[in-house]
Design a protein around this motif. Structure first.
Motif, PDB file in Angstrom:
ATOM      1  N   LEU A  41       0.837  -1.184   0.000  1.00 39.89           N
ATOM      2  CA  LEU A  41       0.000   0.000   0.000  1.00 39.89           C
ATOM      3  C   LEU A  41       0.881   1.246   0.000  1.00 39.89           C
ATOM      4  CD1 LEU A  41      -2.578  -1.184   2.675  1.00 39.89           C
ATOM      5  CD2 LEU A  41      -2.832  -1.199   0.180  1.00 39.89           C
ATOM      6  N   PRO A  42       0.362   2.361  -0.497  1.00 39.91           N
ATOM      7  CA  PRO A  42       1.161   3.587  -0.443  1.00 39.91           C
ATOM      8  C   PRO A  42       1.537   3.915   0.995  1.00 39.91           C
ATOM      9  CG  PRO A  42      -0.773   3.888  -1.827  1.00 39.91           C
ATOM     10  CD  PRO A  42      -0.927   2.563  -1.137  1.00 39.91           C
ATOM     11  N   GLU A  43       2.741   4.438   1.175  1.00 38.92           N
ATOM     12  CA  GLU A  43       3.215   4.838   2.500  1.00 38.92           C
ATOM     13  C   GLU A  43       2.402   6.020   3.006  1.00 38.92           C
ATOM     14  OE1 GLU A  43       5.422   3.764   4.649  1.00 38.92           O
ATOM     15  OE2 GLU A  43       6.460   2.267   3.471  1.00 38.92           O
ATOM     16  N   SER A  44       2.376   6.168   4.318  1.00 33.31           N
ATOM     17  CA  SER A  44       1.766   7.365   4.886  1.00 33.31           C
ATOM     18  C   SER A  44       2.670   8.552   4.573  1.00 33.31           C
ATOM     19  CB  SER A  44       1.613   7.221   6.407  1.00 33.31           C
ATOM     20  OG  SER A  44       2.894   7.245   7.021  1.00 33.31           O
ATOM     21  N   ASP A  45       2.083   9.723   4.537  1.00 29.59           N
ATOM     22  CA  ASP A  45       2.868  10.922   4.285  1.00 29.59           C
ATOM     23  C   ASP A  45       3.936  11.089   5.361  1.00 29.59           C
ATOM     24  OD1 ASP A  45       3.335  13.153   2.574  1.00 29.59           O
ATOM     25  OD2 ASP A  45       2.508  14.447   4.141  1.00 29.59           O
ATOM     26  N   ARG A  46       3.602  10.729   6.598  1.00 32.02           N
ATOM     27  CA  ARG A  46       4.561  10.827   7.708  1.00 32.02           C
ATOM     28  C   ARG A  46       5.796   9.981   7.414  1.00 32.02           C
ATOM     29  NH1 ARG A  46       3.004   8.178  13.393  1.00 32.02           N
ATOM     30  NH2 ARG A  46       3.139   6.380  12.055  1.00 32.02           N
TER      31      ARG A  46
END
Length: 191
Positions: free
Chosen positions: A35-40
């Motif tokens: 899944l795409p990484e979190s912005d953090r």
């Protein structure tokens, strides 16, 4: 995370194209959609990339899209958040596909930024830790925003020795002592 039911060989994985931009890790022959990484997590990885680029050649630093074949029950390929290559590994990659294969030298450093959840925690603290040690990676950082700590693993006689840093402690890297960062500085990058 979606996984495939058919078990792939490493060669099948390297030739796999489902026509999407989905990124996969290969775990014991199964494709696992990442899944795409979190912005953090992205901000932390980018901050570290920029800090390392101040003290080592940027051509040795990789972010997200360089994969590494590791040892597992069956074929395993990981996508670390950040890698620092050696000169020998840079030569071995030779401008081709950014896949570090078993016959290539290991990278000097791998950084993983832990995503929330038990599955992610197990993958980063347990599985990748043993895989990267078996692959001979000299230094492995586990950056954990939830626990507000960085676990620095140093390879000694084939096993990782662990040092945990928190708060205002400076992360003391044996391989990169010129990098002077505290845990607070690294985690603040995501604010």
């Amino acid at each position: 995370m979606a996984t495939t039911t058919k078990r792939l060989t490493l060669e099948e994985y390297l030739n796999y194209d489902d026509g999407t931009d989905t990124r996969y890790e290969l775990v014991d022959g199964a494709l696992v959609a990442m899944l795409p990484e979190s912005d953090r997590n992205n901000l932390i990885a980018i901050f570290l990339l920029l800090e390392f680029a101040k003290v080592i050649s940027a051509r040795l630093i990789r972010h997200k899209d360089t994969e590494i074949v590791v040892i597992g029950h069956r074929a395993r390929v990981r996508l670390p958040d950040l890698l620092v290559l050696t000169e020998d590994l840079l030569v071995a990659l030779g401008g081709k596909r950014a896949t570090i294969t078993p016959e290539m030298p290991p990278p000097a450093l791998v950084v993983e930024v832990v995503s929330p959840g038990k599955t992610n925690e197990d993958r980063d603290y347990r599985y990748k830790r043993s895989e990267y040690a078996a692959r001979g990676i000299a230094e492995h950082w586990i950056v954990d925003p939830e626990k507000a700590q960085i676990t620095l693993l140093t390879l000694v006689d084939g096993l990782y020795e662990e040092t945990v840093f928190q708060g205002a402690e400076e992360v003391r890297s044996p391989l990169f002592p010129i990098v002077k960062l505290t845990v607070e500085q690294i985690l603040k990058a995501a604010e």
